[in-house]
Design an enzyme around this catalytic site. Sequence first.
Site, PDB file in Angstrom:
ATOM      1  N   CYS A   1       0.636   3.340   2.720  1.00 46.72           N
ATOM      2  CA  CYS A   1       1.321   2.759   4.009  1.00 46.72           C
ATOM      3  C   CYS A   1       2.365   3.210   3.924  1.00 46.72           C
ATOM      4  CB  CYS A   1       1.056   1.016   4.420  1.00 46.72           C
ATOM      5  SG  CYS A   1      -0.457   0.846   5.268  1.00 46.72           S
TER       6      CYS A   1
ATOM      7  N   ASP B   1      -0.678  17.101  -0.970  1.00 46.83           N
ATOM      8  CA  ASP B   1      -0.594  15.922  -2.606  1.00 46.83           C
ATOM      9  C   ASP B   1       0.106  15.814  -3.255  1.00 46.83           C
ATOM     10  OD1 ASP B   1      -3.953  13.979  -3.929  1.00 46.83           O
ATOM     11  OD2 ASP B   1      -2.285  14.932  -5.176  1.00 46.83           O
TER      12      ASP B   1
ATOM     13  N   CYS C   1       0.787  -0.901  -0.155  1.00 43.76           N
ATOM     14  CA  CYS C   1      -0.151  -0.008  -0.050  1.00 43.76           C
ATOM     15  C   CYS C   1       0.659   1.469  -0.672  1.00 43.76           C
ATOM     16  CB  CYS C   1      -0.678  -0.453   1.043  1.00 43.76           C
ATOM     17  SG  CYS C   1      -1.932   1.542   1.397  1.00 43.76           S
TER      18      CYS C   1
ATOM     19  N   HIS D   1      -8.004   8.080   2.433  1.00 38.81           N
ATOM     20  CA  HIS D   1      -8.232   9.213   2.865  1.00 38.81           C
ATOM     21  C   HIS D   1      -8.798  10.482   3.092  1.00 38.81           C
ATOM     22  CE1 HIS D   1      -7.878   7.757  -1.303  1.00 38.81           C
ATOM     23  NE2 HIS D   1      -7.452   9.487  -2.199  1.00 38.81           N
TER      24      HIS D   1
ATOM     25  N   HIS E   1      -4.271   0.971   8.548  1.00 39.37           N
ATOM     26  CA  HIS E   1      -4.351   0.311   7.120  1.00 39.37           C
ATOM     27  C   HIS E   1      -6.347  -0.448   7.473  1.00 39.37           C
ATOM     28  CE1 HIS E   1      -4.690  -0.026   3.157  1.00 39.37           C
ATOM     29  NE2 HIS E   1      -5.034  -1.297   3.253  1.00 39.37           N
TER      30      HIS E   1
HETATM   31  P1  5GP Z   1      -7.868   9.486  -4.718  1.00 36.32           P
HETATM   32  O1  5GP Z   1      -8.383   9.266  -5.935  1.00 36.32           O
HETATM   33  O2  5GP Z   1      -8.010   7.664  -4.311  1.00 36.32           O
HETATM   34  O3  5GP Z   1      -9.377  10.004  -3.509  1.00 36.32           O
HETATM   35  O4  5GP Z   1      -6.836   9.859  -3.841  1.00 36.32           O
HETATM   36  C1  5GP Z   1      -5.456   9.491  -4.214  1.00 36.32           C
HETATM   37  C2  5GP Z   1      -4.358  10.690  -4.118  1.00 36.32           C
HETATM   38  O5  5GP Z   1      -3.189  10.949  -3.992  1.00 36.32           O
HETATM   39  C3  5GP Z   1      -4.194  11.786  -5.543  1.00 36.32           C
HETATM   40  O6  5GP Z   1      -5.169  12.938  -5.364  1.00 36.32           O
HETATM   41  C4  5GP Z   1      -3.123  11.634  -5.865  1.00 36.32           C
HETATM   42  O7  5GP Z   1      -2.473  13.038  -6.276  1.00 36.32           O
HETATM   43  C5  5GP Z   1      -2.175  11.842  -4.509  1.00 36.32           C
HETATM   44  N1  5GP Z   1      -0.688  10.607  -5.011  1.00 36.32           N
HETATM   45  C6  5GP Z   1      -0.991   9.195  -5.075  1.00 36.32           C
HETATM   46  N2  5GP Z   1       0.383   8.956  -5.545  1.00 36.32           N
HETATM   47  C7  5GP Z   1       0.659  10.206  -4.020  1.00 36.32           C
HETATM   48  C8  5GP Z   1       2.406  10.197  -3.727  1.00 36.32           C
HETATM   49  O8  5GP Z   1       2.914   9.256  -4.071  1.00 36.32           O
HETATM   50  N3  5GP Z   1       2.342  10.474  -3.333  1.00 36.32           N
HETATM   51  C9  5GP Z   1       1.735  11.308  -2.835  1.00 36.32           C
HETATM   52  N4  5GP Z   1       1.791  12.664  -1.516  1.00 36.32           N
HETATM   53  N5  5GP Z   1       0.021  11.631  -3.495  1.00 36.32           N
HETATM   54  C10 5GP Z   1      -0.168  10.786  -4.246  1.00 36.32           C
HETATM   55 ZN    ZN Z   2      -2.540   1.070   3.481  1.00 37.94          ZN
END
Ligand code: 5GP
Ligand code: ZN
Length: 114
Positions: free
Chosen positions: A8, A31, A5, A100, A47
């Site tokens: 995680c 983000d 994950c 999240h 998790h």
């Molecule tokens: P979801 O679409 O699942 O609600 O949001 C996932 C968020 O995680 C997205 O806004 C994406 O930009 C962010 N994200 C994805 N990979 C990473 C990463 O490696 N680091 C950080 N800080 N954010 C990430």
């Molecule tokens: Zn996790």
Amino acid sequence: MSKDCLFCRIAAREIPSEIVFENERIIAFRDINPAAPVHILVIPKEHIESVAHLEAEHEALMGEIVISIQKLAAQEKLDEGFRIVVNTGREGGQTISHLHFHLLGGRNLQWPPG
Ligand code: 5GP
Ligand code: ZN
């Protein structure tokens, strides 16, 4: 912690991120692909896959996350308002299977979302 994950691994500091808040139960980081001038992700260290996977025992933790978001919003000077988003499941737009909370702010946010 789940080894597969991404969040995680961010919480374990195996993958670098810009951490803006942390305590024993929660971590918050910026983000990587911000959708607004302020875009912070707040996650439980435990998790939990999504809101759909919450149990009664998580009730206090969820309250603590929302209060931590309130404090982060004040810290980021989002006095004019902000938005909390929790995408849940495939149709809900969730791309990472670790619960999240998005904190978004710093511009006029449109409604309804797409
Ligand atoms: P979801 O679409 O699942 O609600 O949001 C996932 C968020 O995680 C997205 O806004 C994406 O930009 C962010 N994200 C994805 N990979 C990473 C990463 O490696 N680091 C950080 N800080 N954010 C990430
Ligand atoms: Zn996790």
